[in-house]
Design an enzyme around this catalytic site. Structure first.
Site, PDB file in Angstrom:
ATOM      1  N   ASP A  79      -2.521  -5.041   0.461  1.00 14.46           N
ATOM      2  CA  ASP A  79      -1.993  -6.349   0.871  1.00 14.46           C
ATOM      3  C   ASP A  79      -2.594  -6.863   2.171  1.00 14.46           C
ATOM      4  O   ASP A  79      -2.907  -8.057   2.293  1.00 14.46           O
ATOM      5  CB  ASP A  79      -0.465  -6.312   0.954  1.00 14.46           C
ATOM      6  CG  ASP A  79       0.085  -5.159   1.787  1.00 14.46           C
ATOM      7  OD1 ASP A  79      -0.692  -4.378   2.369  1.00 14.46           O
ATOM      8  OD2 ASP A  79       1.331  -5.038   1.847  1.00 14.46           O
ATOM      9  N   MET A  99       0.812  -1.207   0.000  1.00 13.66           N
ATOM     10  CA  MET A  99       0.000   0.000   0.000  1.00 13.66           C
ATOM     11  C   MET A  99       0.853   1.269   0.000  1.00 13.66           C
ATOM     12  O   MET A  99       2.057   1.223   0.192  1.00 13.66           O
ATOM     13  CB  MET A  99      -0.919  -0.005   1.231  1.00 13.66           C
ATOM     14  CG  MET A  99      -1.891  -1.172   1.273  1.00 13.66           C
ATOM     15  SD  MET A  99      -2.896  -1.198   2.777  1.00 13.66           S
ATOM     16  CE  MET A  99      -3.878   0.298   2.565  1.00 13.66           C
ATOM     17  N   HIS A 100       0.180   2.400  -0.196  1.00  6.61           N
ATOM     18  CA  HIS A 100       0.705   3.748   0.039  1.00  6.61           C
ATOM     19  C   HIS A 100       1.703   4.243  -1.005  1.00  6.61           C
ATOM     20  O   HIS A 100       2.090   5.406  -0.968  1.00  6.61           O
ATOM     21  CB  HIS A 100       1.379   3.860   1.416  1.00  6.61           C
ATOM     22  CG  HIS A 100       0.608   3.273   2.544  1.00  6.61           C
ATOM     23  ND1 HIS A 100      -0.706   3.606   2.801  1.00  6.61           N
ATOM     24  CD2 HIS A 100       0.971   2.376   3.493  1.00  6.61           C
ATOM     25  CE1 HIS A 100      -1.119   2.930   3.870  1.00  6.61           C
ATOM     26  NE2 HIS A 100      -0.126   2.174   4.295  1.00  6.61           N
TER      27      HIS A 100
END
Length: 479
Positions: free
Chosen positions: A233, A78-79
């Protein structure tokens, strides 16, 4: 019918093929590398994800007749800030989840009450929005050319389908999503000099987002399968582990560490530094405490000592009361509960008797204490964990699991097949998107064993945890 799950991890892309009964028919992993050009920086080349996906999908097709594939699900770290131009090509390397260079930008955003009010979260340096703000301030020529901002798995989706789409669980980690409303916040985007047009459209993780491109399908020998929205995830791992109903939980011992609890409502509490995100299925949310170095801390010690992680942990024996040596695993800052990008790790109380074995015990215990900090933060929001599934590469260590269970005070259940949890969750989401199935297919996996806490160690471990917390306070004061 069959379904594929692709999990874009930091160190590898994993692919699995399952049937209607969710039996794994084939699997393949392709390694990936991370570039660290400066302290606190962490980047990857998005093209490497596409190349890895072609290799992994080709390997599945070579191992099994994939003509019956009707759904593909995506999961990913992520991110990450994947910035693309009008031609859909990346404008720079992707800044990953553990890239903390944008700590000043994150602090400036977090000082504006609207960010916490709308997103339900602290603006962490690892989130997407402060990374893009760093680019605006430091690489303005690139910022001016941004046509779309995509999360890593969504860039992979663009390669597979040609569509600019994301979904709720991953989007919740950008600091631009109204997490309760499950939609982009025009107010927060405007605050960052961006517009909704520069964001991907949003679908639920279990909904279709497009189909596999015709040319790729021909190249790989696959049907033009539906590609699901997928999940970040951790939400994908939860779908794979059957952690969907309120009160269910998992603990992930991967590169980073996650203590994840599913919730049936939106319950934000930013002050705790607990993440409150959308889950991958409709009308469901989750909370999680996140530590930035779990197995990564052990790998660091392995590099330092010239041994492998397996060598360091092979003969540790039964868990004992902790010694005086302490390890603070803040190698690249920390999230829950400290929200401190600048803090760095430390060994304390070393002496002549401290050898690699003692250092390994201290590292495992330090990471366990960091999880205990996460558990306290979750409890402060009203989320109580009674037991959790244990997943990730670190869950192969019986010693570490026993230490964690005794430190946290609740049992850990080890699935029979935990290595591909997020890939399985992605495949399940692909099955939902292709067939219209609901969360009933996301059942709990078969459990190989349950690791119970050692009540005889609780007092000593609790005392060690308090010394660990005091060491953090001292370190923060020095820093």
């Amino acid at each position: 019918m069959m379904y594929i799950g692709l999990d874009l991890g930091t160190s590898s892309l994993k692919a699995i093929l399952i049937d209607d009964a969710q039996q794994v028919l084939a699997e393949h992993a392709v390694p990936l590398t991370v570039q660290r050009p400066a302290d606190g920086w962490s980047e990857q080349d998005p093209q490497s994800w596409c190349d890895a996906a072609v290799k992994a999908l080709g390997a599945l097709a070579a191992a099994q007749d994939c003509s019956g594939v009707t759904g593909i699900g995506l999961s990913g770290h992520m991110h990450g800030a994947t910035l693309i131009g009008k031609d859909d090509a990346p404008l720079r390397p992707c800044m990953l989840w553990n890239d903390t260079r944008s700590h000043a930008q994150a602090a400036a955003m977090d000082a504006k009450a609207r960010f916490r009010d709308i997103t339900g979260n602290i603006v962490f340096p690892g989130f997407t929005a402060p990374k893009v703000e760093w680019v605006r301030e430091n690489e303005p020529e690139i910022f001016g050319r941004i046509a779309k901002v995509l999360l890593p798995k969504d860039y992979l989706r663009l390669f597979l389908t040609g569509e600019h789409v994301s979904e709720m669980s991953d989007a919740a980690g950008t600091a631009w999503l109204n997490t309760g409303a499950r939609d982009w916040s025009d107010e927060l985007l405007a605050d960052c000099n961006l517009t909704r047009d520069q964001m991907p459209s949003l679908v639920e993780g279990s909904a279709p987002s497009g189909r596999l491109r015709a040319d790729l399908a021909t190249l790989l020998g696959l049907p033009r399968a539906v590609v699901a929205g997928g999940a970040g995830d951790n939400a994908a791992a939860a779908i794979g582990a059957g952690v969907v109903e309120d009160g269910t939980a998992f603990l992930s011992l991967g590169t980073s560490g996650v203590l994840f609890a599913a919730t049936n409502g939106y319950r934000p509490d930013p002050e705790t530094a607990v993440h409150s995100f959308c889950h991958a299925v409709p009308r469901t949310w989750h909370q999680m405490g996140v530590i930035l170095a779990a197995t990564d801390a052990l790998e660091w010690l392995a590099r330092l000592t010239g041994q492998t992680a397996a060598d360091l942990t092979r003969d540790l024996g039964a868990v004992e009361a902790p010694g005086r040596t302490l390890f603070l695993p803040y190698l690249g800052g920390e999230r829950t509960p400290h929200n401190d990008a600048a803090i760095r790790g430390q060994f304390l109380h070393l002496d002549h008797a401290t050898d690699a074995r003692a250092a390994a015990r201290a590292v495992l215990q330090g990471v366990s204490y960091a999880f205990a900090d996460c558990n306290r933060a979750l409890a402060a929001t009203g989320t109580r964990i009674e037991s959790a599934l244990a997943t990730g590469g670190g869950a192969r260590s019986e010693h570490w699991l026993s230490m964690l269970a005794s430190t946290l005070g609740f049992p850990l259940e080890v699935p029979q097949a935990g290595d591909f949890g997020a890939a399985l969750g992605a495949a399940r989401l692909g099955q939902m998107a292709a067939t219209g199935a609901g969360i009933e297919i996301a059942g709990k996996p078969l459990i190989a064993r349950t690791v119970q806490p050692d009540a005889g160690l609780r007092a000593a471990l609790a005392d060690g945890h308090e010394r660990y917390r005091a060491a953090y306070d001292l370190l923060r004061g020095i820093a």
